[in-house]
Motif scaffolding. Structure first.
Motif, PDB file in Angstrom:
ATOM      1  N   TYR A 142      85.195  -3.703  30.173  1.00 12.96           N
ATOM      2  CA  TYR A 142      85.022  -4.855  29.272  1.00 12.96           C
ATOM      3  C   TYR A 142      84.244  -5.848  29.757  1.00 12.96           C
ATOM      4  O   TYR A 142      84.223  -7.129  29.181  1.00 12.96           O
ATOM      5  N   TYR A 143      83.790  -5.904  30.921  1.00 11.59           N
ATOM      6  CA  TYR A 143      82.940  -6.808  31.615  1.00 11.59           C
ATOM      7  C   TYR A 143      81.737  -7.238  30.451  1.00 11.59           C
ATOM      8  O   TYR A 143      81.608  -8.509  30.747  1.00 11.59           O
ATOM      9  N   LEU A 144      81.382  -6.429  29.970  1.00  7.54           N
ATOM     10  CA  LEU A 144      80.216  -6.696  29.322  1.00  7.54           C
ATOM     11  C   LEU A 144      80.588  -7.841  27.990  1.00  7.54           C
ATOM     12  O   LEU A 144      79.843  -8.278  27.784  1.00  7.54           O
ATOM     13  N   LEU A 145      81.783  -7.397  27.572  1.00  5.25           N
ATOM     14  CA  LEU A 145      82.458  -8.158  26.696  1.00  5.25           C
ATOM     15  C   LEU A 145      82.691  -9.869  27.090  1.00  5.25           C
ATOM     16  O   LEU A 145      82.380 -10.786  26.282  1.00  5.25           O
ATOM     17  N   PHE A 146      83.332  -9.868  28.247  1.00  2.00           N
ATOM     18  CA  PHE A 146      83.313 -11.050  28.977  1.00  2.00           C
ATOM     19  C   PHE A 146      82.058 -11.692  28.958  1.00  2.00           C
ATOM     20  O   PHE A 146      82.004 -13.037  28.733  1.00  2.00           O
ATOM     21  N   ASP A 147      80.990 -10.987  29.358  1.00  2.00           N
ATOM     22  CA  ASP A 147      79.780 -11.723  29.459  1.00  2.00           C
ATOM     23  C   ASP A 147      79.194 -12.369  28.316  1.00  2.00           C
ATOM     24  O   ASP A 147      78.454 -13.287  28.255  1.00  2.00           O
ATOM     25  N   LEU A 148      79.460 -11.601  27.270  1.00  3.96           N
ATOM     26  CA  LEU A 148      79.076 -12.082  25.844  1.00  3.96           C
ATOM     27  C   LEU A 148      79.815 -13.291  25.387  1.00  3.96           C
ATOM     28  O   LEU A 148      79.450 -14.335  24.760  1.00  3.96           O
ATOM     29  N   LEU A 149      81.159 -13.295  25.930  1.00  2.00           N
ATOM     30  CA  LEU A 149      82.045 -14.718  25.646  1.00  2.00           C
ATOM     31  C   LEU A 149      81.215 -15.744  26.244  1.00  2.00           C
ATOM     32  O   LEU A 149      81.410 -16.979  25.992  1.00  2.00           O
ATOM     33  N   LEU A 150      80.765 -15.470  27.589  1.00  2.00           N
ATOM     34  CA  LEU A 150      80.073 -16.457  28.575  1.00  2.00           C
ATOM     35  C   LEU A 150      78.892 -16.861  27.765  1.00  2.00           C
ATOM     36  O   LEU A 150      78.461 -18.113  27.875  1.00  2.00           O
ATOM     37  N   ALA A 151      78.024 -16.054  27.154  1.00  2.00           N
ATOM     38  CA  ALA A 151      76.780 -16.155  26.597  1.00  2.00           C
ATOM     39  C   ALA A 151      77.227 -17.382  25.487  1.00  2.00           C
ATOM     40  O   ALA A 151      76.341 -18.120  25.318  1.00  2.00           O
ATOM     41  N   LEU A 152      78.114 -16.987  24.690  1.00  2.00           N
ATOM     42  CA  LEU A 152      78.280 -17.754  23.553  1.00  2.00           C
ATOM     43  C   LEU A 152      79.058 -18.799  23.504  1.00  2.00           C
ATOM     44  O   LEU A 152      79.124 -19.967  22.661  1.00  2.00           O
ATOM     45  N   ILE A 153      79.996 -19.304  24.716  1.00  2.00           N
ATOM     46  CA  ILE A 153      80.704 -20.345  24.901  1.00  2.00           C
ATOM     47  C   ILE A 153      80.070 -21.629  24.890  1.00  2.00           C
ATOM     48  O   ILE A 153      80.490 -22.867  24.256  1.00  2.00           O
ATOM     49  N   ALA A 154      78.950 -21.920  25.584  1.00  2.00           N
ATOM     50  CA  ALA A 154      78.172 -22.971  25.486  1.00  2.00           C
ATOM     51  C   ALA A 154      77.499 -23.500  24.445  1.00  2.00           C
ATOM     52  O   ALA A 154      77.917 -24.582  24.025  1.00  2.00           O
ATOM     53  N   PRO A 155      76.755 -22.751  23.682  1.00  2.00           N
ATOM     54  CA  PRO A 155      76.255 -23.298  22.426  1.00  2.00           C
ATOM     55  C   PRO A 155      77.444 -23.378  21.380  1.00  2.00           C
ATOM     56  O   PRO A 155      77.090 -24.136  20.554  1.00  2.00           O
ATOM     57  N   TYR A 156      78.399 -22.533  21.512  1.00  2.00           N
ATOM     58  CA  TYR A 156      79.400 -22.571  20.274  1.00  2.00           C
ATOM     59  C   TYR A 156      80.142 -23.862  20.606  1.00  2.00           C
ATOM     60  O   TYR A 156      80.322 -24.705  19.594  1.00  2.00           O
ATOM     61  N   MET A 157      80.393 -24.295  21.589  1.00  2.00           N
ATOM     62  CA  MET A 157      81.261 -25.582  21.951  1.00  2.00           C
ATOM     63  C   MET A 157      80.336 -26.648  21.815  1.00  2.00           C
ATOM     64  O   MET A 157      80.863 -27.762  21.417  1.00  2.00           O
ATOM     65  N   LEU A 158      79.120 -26.801  22.119  1.00  2.00           N
ATOM     66  CA  LEU A 158      77.894 -27.686  21.774  1.00  2.00           C
ATOM     67  C   LEU A 158      77.844 -27.981  20.655  1.00  2.00           C
ATOM     68  O   LEU A 158      78.104 -29.229  19.897  1.00  2.00           O
ATOM     69  N   CYS A 159      77.777 -26.957  19.863  1.00  2.81           N
ATOM     70  CA  CYS A 159      77.641 -27.136  18.318  1.00  2.81           C
ATOM     71  C   CYS A 159      78.894 -27.701  17.632  1.00  2.81           C
ATOM     72  O   CYS A 159      78.772 -28.442  16.509  1.00  2.81           O
TER      73      CYS A 159
END
Length: 237
Positions: A59-76
């Motif tokens: 599930y490392y890919l899933l963690f990477d997807l969360l990593l990709a999403l966390i910055a734009p999600y939090m900023l928005c």
């Protein structure tokens, strides 16, 4: 463009004066470090304890997807909270009739933070991901993450009347991220019940790079953004 940039500068100063919103930026960094260093430590511990070769590694890919999403999600999310504060104080309508205008307002309050989130997402994916990501995959994954985050922010602003309601809505809007998990845990056609969620197609695209999945991810985000933007436009009138 100068009024828009000045408006964005004012907006950024307001966010950093707000302790809760400023903490969001710290959360991005802490999450990145946890994924990059904490998850492998937990994996090693679990594998040793249960005597398995891999537990979380699949599930490392899933963690990477969360990593990709966390910055734009939090900023928005921070942008949506600040826009709700300005709406509650009648500042949003005031700024909309100044030289900034409605388009300038959404540029300074949402588009600029989304672009920053896109850049931060690329940096995080480059330096903190658990799996190998070529730049040709990082760019579309970060872009799709930004589009879904913009949809989330517009959803918060469109259906909340103040910041308190926005925080409550923010918890519900987190369901938009649910689509990331579905392809990893559902292999049957039942997974396509979640196809309206942009994050679902983002996960499908990153699991099996395919132009169709990329187009569907972008299209689903736009189908969320367009009606929500129209509601935003009317609300700021």
């Amino acid at each position: 463009m100068k009024p828009v940039l000045r408006s964005f500068h004012m907006f950024a100063r307001q966010i950093f004066k707000d302790a809760m919103l400023a903490a969001i930026y710290c959360a991005i960094v802490l999450t990145a470090f946890f994924i990059r260093f904490g998850v492998p430590l937990i994996e090693n511990f679990l594998c040793g304890y249960f005597e398995k070769e891999a537990i979380l590694k699949d599930y490392y890919l899933l963690f990477d997807l969360l990593l990709a999403l966390i910055a734009p999600y939090m900023l928005c999310f921070a942008s949506a909270m600040m826009m709700l504060t300005e709406y509650d104080e009648n500042m949003a309508s005031y700024l909309a009739v100044t030289p900034v205008g409605k388009k300038g307002y959404i540029l300074s309050r949402l588009a600029f933070p989304a672009v920053i989130g896109f850049i931060v997402s690329i940096v995080l994916m480059r330096w903190f991901s658990l799996t190998a990501w070529p730049l040709g995959m990082i760019l579309p994954a970060s872009l799709l993450s930004c589009l879904s985050s913009v949809a989330m922010a517009l959803l918060l602003f469109a259906f909340s009347h103040n910041r308190v309601e926005g925080v409550a809505m923010g918890k519900l809007s987190g369901l938009l991220m649910l689509g990331l998990f579905i392809p990893f845990f559902l292999s049957s056609d039942v997974q396509y019940l979640f196809s309206p969620l942009p994050s679902f197609w983002l996960a499908k695209f990153c699991m099996a790079p395919n132009l169709l999945f990329l187009l569907l991810a972008a299209l689903s985000s736009l189908l969320w953004i367009w009606p929500l933007y129209r509601k935003f436009h009317r609300k700021v009138a």
